[in-house]
Design a protein around this motif. Structure first.
Motif, PDB file in Angstrom:
ATOM      1  N   GLN A 193       0.882  -1.170   0.000  1.00  0.00           N
ATOM      2  CA  GLN A 193       0.000   0.000   0.000  1.00  0.00           C
ATOM      3  C   GLN A 193       0.915   1.214   0.000  1.00  0.00           C
ATOM      4  O   GLN A 193       1.987   1.179   0.591  1.00  0.00           O
ATOM      5  N   MET A 194       0.458   2.289  -0.647  1.00  0.00           N
ATOM      6  CA  MET A 194       1.331   3.445  -0.803  1.00  0.00           C
ATOM      7  C   MET A 194       0.838   4.637   0.012  1.00  0.00           C
ATOM      8  O   MET A 194      -0.357   4.863   0.122  1.00  0.00           O
ATOM      9  N   LEU A 195       1.781   5.344   0.569  1.00  0.00           N
ATOM     10  CA  LEU A 195       1.458   6.644   1.163  1.00  0.00           C
ATOM     11  C   LEU A 195       2.540   7.620   0.711  1.00  0.00           C
ATOM     12  O   LEU A 195       3.728   7.404   0.974  1.00  0.00           O
ATOM     13  N   THR A 196       2.127   8.640  -0.011  1.00  0.00           N
ATOM     14  CA  THR A 196       3.098   9.625  -0.495  1.00  0.00           C
ATOM     15  C   THR A 196       2.950  10.908   0.310  1.00  0.00           C
ATOM     16  O   THR A 196       1.883  11.519   0.315  1.00  0.00           O
ATOM     17  N   VAL A 197       4.005  11.254   1.007  1.00  0.00           N
ATOM     18  CA  VAL A 197       3.965  12.464   1.831  1.00  0.00           C
ATOM     19  C   VAL A 197       4.159  13.681   0.921  1.00  0.00           C
ATOM     20  O   VAL A 197       5.157  13.789   0.209  1.00  0.00           O
ATOM     21  N   ALA A 198       3.181  14.566   0.956  1.00  0.00           N
ATOM     22  CA  ALA A 198       3.226  15.736   0.074  1.00  0.00           C
ATOM     23  C   ALA A 198       4.129  16.813   0.667  1.00  0.00           C
ATOM     24  O   ALA A 198       4.503  16.763   1.836  1.00  0.00           O
ATOM     25  N   GLN A 199       4.467  17.768  -0.152  1.00  0.00           N
ATOM     26  CA  GLN A 199       5.230  18.934   0.268  1.00  0.00           C
ATOM     27  C   GLN A 199       4.497  19.638   1.410  1.00  0.00           C
ATOM     28  O   GLN A 199       3.275  19.741   1.393  1.00  0.00           O
ATOM     29  N   ALA A 200       5.236  20.111   2.414  1.00  0.00           N
ATOM     30  CA  ALA A 200       4.600  20.845   3.517  1.00  0.00           C
ATOM     31  C   ALA A 200       4.063  22.171   3.004  1.00  0.00           C
ATOM     32  O   ALA A 200       4.687  22.809   2.163  1.00  0.00           O
ATOM     33  N   LYS A 201       2.889  22.572   3.508  1.00  0.00           N
ATOM     34  CA  LYS A 201       2.375  23.900   3.152  1.00  0.00           C
ATOM     35  C   LYS A 201       3.321  24.933   3.747  1.00  0.00           C
ATOM     36  O   LYS A 201       3.721  24.814   4.913  1.00  0.00           O
ATOM     37  N   THR A 202       3.622  25.963   2.947  1.00  0.00           N
ATOM     38  CA  THR A 202       4.601  26.953   3.397  1.00  0.00           C
ATOM     39  C   THR A 202       4.201  27.561   4.743  1.00  0.00           C
ATOM     40  O   THR A 202       5.042  27.702   5.637  1.00  0.00           O
ATOM     41  N   GLU A 203       2.907  27.866   4.906  1.00  0.00           N
ATOM     42  CA  GLU A 203       2.528  28.533   6.164  1.00  0.00           C
ATOM     43  C   GLU A 203       2.701  27.600   7.373  1.00  0.00           C
ATOM     44  O   GLU A 203       3.134  28.032   8.439  1.00  0.00           O
ATOM     45  N   ASP A 204       2.427  26.313   7.173  1.00  0.00           N
ATOM     46  CA  ASP A 204       2.626  25.346   8.268  1.00  0.00           C
ATOM     47  C   ASP A 204       4.106  25.252   8.621  1.00  0.00           C
ATOM     48  O   ASP A 204       4.495  25.252   9.791  1.00  0.00           O
ATOM     49  N   ALA A 205       4.932  25.172   7.547  1.00  0.00           N
ATOM     50  CA  ALA A 205       6.375  25.023   7.759  1.00  0.00           C
ATOM     51  C   ALA A 205       6.932  26.264   8.448  1.00  0.00           C
ATOM     52  O   ALA A 205       7.715  26.155   9.401  1.00  0.00           O
ATOM     53  N   LEU A 206       6.503  27.454   8.006  1.00  0.00           N
ATOM     54  CA  LEU A 206       7.031  28.692   8.591  1.00  0.00           C
ATOM     55  C   LEU A 206       6.606  28.842  10.050  1.00  0.00           C
ATOM     56  O   LEU A 206       7.399  29.252  10.899  1.00  0.00           O
ATOM     57  N   ALA A 207       5.350  28.485  10.336  1.00  0.00           N
ATOM     58  CA  ALA A 207       4.853  28.596  11.715  1.00  0.00           C
ATOM     59  C   ALA A 207       5.679  27.670  12.615  1.00  0.00           C
ATOM     60  O   ALA A 207       6.088  28.042  13.718  1.00  0.00           O
TER      61      ALA A 207
END
Ligand SMILES: [Zn+2]
Length: 322
Positions: free
Chosen positions: A160-174
């Motif tokens: 089964q696959m789970l692909t972790v997407a790019q972090a949202k910029t606002e989440d990453a910055l916070a």
């Protein structure tokens, strides 16, 4: 702990436990610096926990949790390359197959976590396939890979696959600001959106280093740098590994292409790139970009770093002379 940008991915994993549909094999693909290893370990802990709590989080005090925390759980097997960049060889997988031939020691689930699964060498991957074709009793295998495409299709198709997407910029910055990181935005930019990598770069003062590299990159384009000396300096620099350097070069080239297609594209080092674009032939930039991506794939087998960098810089310089 689950980082804010991984909440959605965690819900998917927690859902497997909630609904008692735990996969026999799960392939998680994520770029480094996204915190996917922490999340995978947390998932492993939940699978070993006797009474997971809210959101399927491990309770932290049952026998399963206590043994897991003490790193002595007999039904937990963790595998990763001995060194970054090294392959996982067949001996480790043979040992795994032997362990899985036995029953789990406790009545619950057994968990195997392979970090850097894309580092399995051919023989190891072929041997590992057996673990998927003949699943062991009450066992879940979690594979974590930065480049899942490196794994044989026969392995991928059984997971089964789970692909972790790019972090949202606002989440990453916070989050970076909660870690007291200054210059969070440019750090996130050079870490190509990976928050943990941005944090590491902040601690290691990589931003300054990045600027020096970028300046030299522009100097080569303007014919103002000695390529041989620069390639030698870059190949000897320890703070920036070859893989990081290649990722930066690829990023600058990709940014050139993005900027050519969209003048409003936002990137903090836009000025230098815009200047280059005036005389560049975009078709050749694409070819150069392809060559960089091939170098990224070949870097493990590349013995002579300096020669590789020299060739890249020569190509880059020629491109700008056209
Ligand atoms: Zn527990």
């Amino acid at each position: 702990m689950i980082y804010p940008w991984l909440q959605q991915d965690w819900l998917q994993l927690a859902g497997y436990i909630d609904q008692q549909r735990i996969p026999q094999a799960l392939l998680i693909s994520a770029r480094s610096g996204m915190g996917a290893l922490d999340m995978s370990k947390f998932f492993a802990a939940s699978l070993l926990c006797h009474s997971p709590g809210q959101d399927s989080q491990p309770c932290g005090h049952c026998r399963g949790c206590t043994l897991y925390q003490a790193k002595t759980h007999p039904d937990y097997i963790f595998i990763e390359p001995e060194q970054a960049g090294k392959a996982i060889g067949i001996a480790v997988i043979r040992q795994l197959i032997d362990s899985l031939a036995l029953k789990p020691q406790f009545s619950g689930r057994r968990v195997v976590l392979i970090n850097g699964a894309d580092a399995l060498n051919n023989a190891a991957a072929n041997a590992f396939l057996k673990c998927l074709e003949e699943p062991a009793e009450r066992t879940s295998i979690i594979l974590l890979a930065e480049q899942p495409a490196k794994l044989p299709a026969t392995i991928r198709s059984r997971c089964q696959m789970l692909t972790v997407a790019q972090a949202k910029t606002e989440d990453a910055l916070a989050w970076l600001s909660s870690q007291n990181v200054t210059d969070a935005l440019p750090l996130l930019e050079i870490a190509q959106g990976s928050p943990l990598l941005a944090l590491k770069y902040g601690k290691e003062n990589t931003l300054q280093c990045w600027h020096e590299y970028h300046d030299n990159w522009l100097k080569v384009a303007h014919g103002k740098a000695d390529i041989v000396i620069l390639a030698e300096q870059w190949s000897k620099q320890e703070q920036v590994s070859l893989s990081v350097l290649l990722s930066w070069l690829s990023q600058w080239t990709a940014d050139l292409i993005k900027l050519a297609n969209n003048p409003d594209y936002v990137v903090s080092y836009k000025m230098g790139l815009q200047e280059l674009l005036k005389k560049l032939d975009l078709k050749q930039v694409f070819q150069f970009y392809d060559m960089l991506l091939r170098s990224v794939k070949l870097q493990d087998s590349q013995l002579n770093k300096q020669l590789l960098l020299e060739q890249i810089l020569i190509d880059w310089s020629t491109l700008n002379k056209a």
